[in-house]
Design a protein around this motif. Structure first.
Motif, PDB file in Angstrom:
ATOM      1  N   GLY A 233       0.809  -1.198   0.000  1.00  0.00           N
ATOM      2  CA  GLY A 233       0.000   0.000   0.000  1.00  0.00           C
ATOM      3  C   GLY A 233       0.850   1.259   0.000  1.00  0.00           C
ATOM      4  N   LYS A 234       0.179   2.411   0.113  1.00  0.00           N
ATOM      5  CA  LYS A 234       0.884   3.689   0.052  1.00  0.00           C
ATOM      6  C   LYS A 234       0.406   4.636   1.155  1.00  0.00           C
ATOM      7  N   LEU A 235       1.303   5.569   1.512  1.00  0.00           N
ATOM      8  CA  LEU A 235       0.992   6.611   2.481  1.00  0.00           C
ATOM      9  C   LEU A 235       0.932   7.957   1.775  1.00  0.00           C
ATOM     10  N   GLY A 236      -0.105   8.723   2.052  1.00  0.00           N
ATOM     11  CA  GLY A 236      -0.156  10.102   1.606  1.00  0.00           C
ATOM     12  C   GLY A 236       0.391  10.992   2.703  1.00  0.00           C
ATOM     13  N   ARG A 237       1.082  12.050   2.325  1.00  0.00           N
ATOM     14  CA  ARG A 237       1.655  12.939   3.335  1.00  0.00           C
ATOM     15  C   ARG A 237       1.383  14.386   2.961  1.00  0.00           C
ATOM     16  N   LEU A 238       0.904  15.154   3.954  1.00  0.00           N
ATOM     17  CA  LEU A 238       0.633  16.580   3.802  1.00  0.00           C
ATOM     18  C   LEU A 238       1.478  17.325   4.821  1.00  0.00           C
ATOM     19  N   THR A 239       2.369  18.174   4.360  1.00  0.00           N
ATOM     20  CA  THR A 239       3.226  18.948   5.255  1.00  0.00           C
ATOM     21  C   THR A 239       2.922  20.426   5.082  1.00  0.00           C
ATOM     22  N   LEU A 240       2.397  21.054   6.130  1.00  0.00           N
ATOM     23  CA  LEU A 240       2.160  22.498   6.101  1.00  0.00           C
ATOM     24  C   LEU A 240       3.524  23.169   5.983  1.00  0.00           C
ATOM     25  N   ASN A 241       3.675  24.028   4.988  1.00  0.00           N
ATOM     26  CA  ASN A 241       5.024  24.441   4.604  1.00  0.00           C
ATOM     27  C   ASN A 241       5.182  25.959   4.569  1.00  0.00           C
ATOM     28  N   SER A 242       4.920  26.583   5.720  1.00  0.00           N
ATOM     29  CA  SER A 242       5.151  28.019   5.842  1.00  0.00           C
ATOM     30  C   SER A 242       5.759  28.288   7.218  1.00  0.00           C
TER      31      SER A 242
ATOM     32  N   ALA B 170      -5.273   2.669  -3.332  1.00  0.00           N
ATOM     33  CA  ALA B 170      -3.859   2.437  -3.023  1.00  0.00           C
ATOM     34  C   ALA B 170      -3.413   3.204  -1.786  1.00  0.00           C
ATOM     35  N   ILE B 171      -4.083   4.310  -1.490  1.00  0.00           N
ATOM     36  CA  ILE B 171      -3.719   5.112  -0.317  1.00  0.00           C
ATOM     37  C   ILE B 171      -4.374   4.505   0.917  1.00  0.00           C
ATOM     38  N   ALA B 172      -3.516   3.993   1.805  1.00  0.00           N
ATOM     39  CA  ALA B 172      -4.031   3.299   2.994  1.00  0.00           C
ATOM     40  C   ALA B 172      -4.155   4.213   4.194  1.00  0.00           C
ATOM     41  N   ALA B 173      -3.266   5.196   4.307  1.00  0.00           N
ATOM     42  CA  ALA B 173      -3.250   6.081   5.468  1.00  0.00           C
ATOM     43  C   ALA B 173      -2.603   7.398   5.078  1.00  0.00           C
TER      44      ALA B 173
ATOM     45  N   TRP C 287      -0.003  -2.515   4.711  1.00  0.00           N
ATOM     46  CA  TRP C 287      -1.362  -1.992   4.745  1.00  0.00           C
ATOM     47  C   TRP C 287      -2.236  -2.778   3.769  1.00  0.00           C
ATOM     48  N   ASP C 288      -3.537  -2.668   3.943  1.00  0.00           N
ATOM     49  CA  ASP C 288      -4.438  -3.293   2.979  1.00  0.00           C
ATOM     50  C   ASP C 288      -5.553  -2.308   2.635  1.00  0.00           C
ATOM     51  N   GLU C 289      -6.598  -2.749   2.005  1.00  0.00           N
ATOM     52  CA  GLU C 289      -7.650  -1.842   1.554  1.00  0.00           C
ATOM     53  C   GLU C 289      -8.806  -1.746   2.549  1.00  0.00           C
ATOM     54  N   ASP C 290      -8.679  -2.412   3.685  1.00  0.00           N
ATOM     55  CA  ASP C 290      -9.716  -2.360   4.705  1.00  0.00           C
ATOM     56  C   ASP C 290      -9.356  -1.272   5.715  1.00  0.00           C
ATOM     57  N   SER C 291     -10.169  -0.218   5.791  1.00  0.00           N
ATOM     58  CA  SER C 291      -9.825   0.909   6.652  1.00  0.00           C
ATOM     59  C   SER C 291      -9.815   0.526   8.133  1.00  0.00           C
TER      60      SER C 291
END
Length: 370
Positions: free
Chosen positions: A15-24, A51-54, A209-213
């Motif tokens: 699976g894959k991880l999404g990442r959001l970084t506040l950048n200011s 594909a995005i697990a977390a 990770w898998d596709e089950d939240s």
């Protein structure tokens, strides 16, 4: 100009991880409308991507996760069109609260790394995430009374769910809390040493990770538990809210907000935390104290959806009133700390003035479709 929010996707063991970084970091990652829209867009895209697990949300720099909303931009909008409509400010609130609501109701696990300063809008982001980590440097506050705003971004929800009268007290006094308090008040789930951040992220990338939240939430909890229970780590800072809860409950006991304000304002104490809380109320707008307390009362049984609908109504009305602009001027622009509040004390505020902030300023609530 660097991206206001760094958006990335990394492959894990499965699976894959999404990442959001506040950048200011130069503004302590204060939220702008652009940042809100970038976060919302990524959440919407990743919600439907199997594909995005977390997801991980953090902030650039070592000082802050997020110090709140871009108050200077809100001030410009509010003061630029007295009486409203205040286009930028009102659009900001509606879109920010929508993003907050989606965080609270998001099906996939979201980890918020709440390191450093977490205030206002930053706390709104963290509070909505399903897995919230605080560190030894975490400092949380909802200081809106100091600028004649109110603890929004879902504050009407999570403050009302805190132990005893602690939520009411924190809202009226702008008192800051630490990691121990965040755990006690339900604002955080795990305490992990700041130095472990990279190791935590590497551990998340090692997860299958898998596709089950539901399974993925369990994977997230299991991974974080290993770091929060590790021996030899940094100790929690001394608690502030729990040891003072009996005093807080006594100070906030009663239905008359004016008497409550008197009790806190007249508190004689050598305790530094309580004294600073008292002084926060003394400095703040007494008109704001009334709408803060009424907002908490009116939303005490509200659903999350209703909370955000009521918050956008109050926020819109506040933007159209000069008290907010004066509060920001005194604290953040001229920095003279001498606000010319509309009323010297809470008892001088006419009831109809407070009522006006709880009257819809438009035919349709912008969050009616939540």
């Amino acid at each position: 100009m660097p991206d206001a929010v760094l958006i990335s996707v990394e492959s894990a063991a499965e699976g894959k991880l999404g990442r959001l970084t506040l950048n200011s970091p130069e503004t302590l990652n204060s939220l702008t409308l652009e940042m809100v829209d970038l976060i919302q867009g990524a959440l919407d895209h990743w919600r439907d991507d199997p594909a995005i697990a977390a997801i991980v949300i953090d902030g650039s720099g070592e000082k802050a996760f997020c110090a709140g909303g871009d108050v200077h931009a809100l001030h410009a909008s509010s003061s630029g069109t007295p009486g409203g409509p205040c286009e930028y400010a009102e659009s900001f609130f509606a879109r920010e609260y929508r993003m907050n609501y989606h965080l609270h109701t998001y099906p996939k696990p979201i980890l918020c790394w709440g390191h450093g300063i977490v205030m206002g809008g930053g706390l709104g982001v963290m509070a909505g995430c399903s897995h919230r980590v605080v560190t030894q440097a975490t400092r949380i506050a909802m200081p809106e009374i100091n600028i004649a705003l109110f603890p929004d971004v879902g504050g009407s929800w999570f403050l009302n769910h805190m132990p005893g009268a602690s939520g009411r007290f924190l809202a009226l006094t702008a008192a800051s809390v630490n990691a121990a308090d965040a755990l006690f008040c339900g604002l955080a789930d795990r305490f992990i040493a700041a130095e472990q951040k990279d190791a935590v992220f590497e551990a998340l990338l090692a997860v299958q990770w898998d596709e089950d939240s539901t399974n993925n939430h369990a994977h997230m909890r299991h991974t974080l538990r290993g770091f929060s229970e590790a021996e030899g780590g940094v100790e929690l800072p001394p608690a502030q809210v729990e040891p003072h809860l009996e005093t807080i409950n006594t100070l906030c006991d009663g239905d008359d907000i004016h008497d409550l304000i008197d009790r806190i304002s007249q508190l004689e104490t050598e305790d530094r935390w309580l004294a600073k809380a008292r002084d926060g109320l003394l400095y703040g707008s007494k008109l704001a104290a009334l709408w803060i307390d009424r907002q908490l009362y009116e939303t005490r049984h509200s659903s999350l959806r209703e909370v955000f609908q009521q918050e956008v109504q109050l926020g819109t009305n506040i933007m159209r009133h000069p008290e907010f602009a004066e509060g920001v001027r005194a604290l953040l622009i001229d920095k003279d700390r001498q606000p010319n509040w509309a009323y010297a004390d809470s008892r001088s505020v006419p009831t109809e003035v407070v009522d006006s902030f709880f009257t819809a300023p438009w035919p349709t609530n912008p969050l009616a479709d939540l």
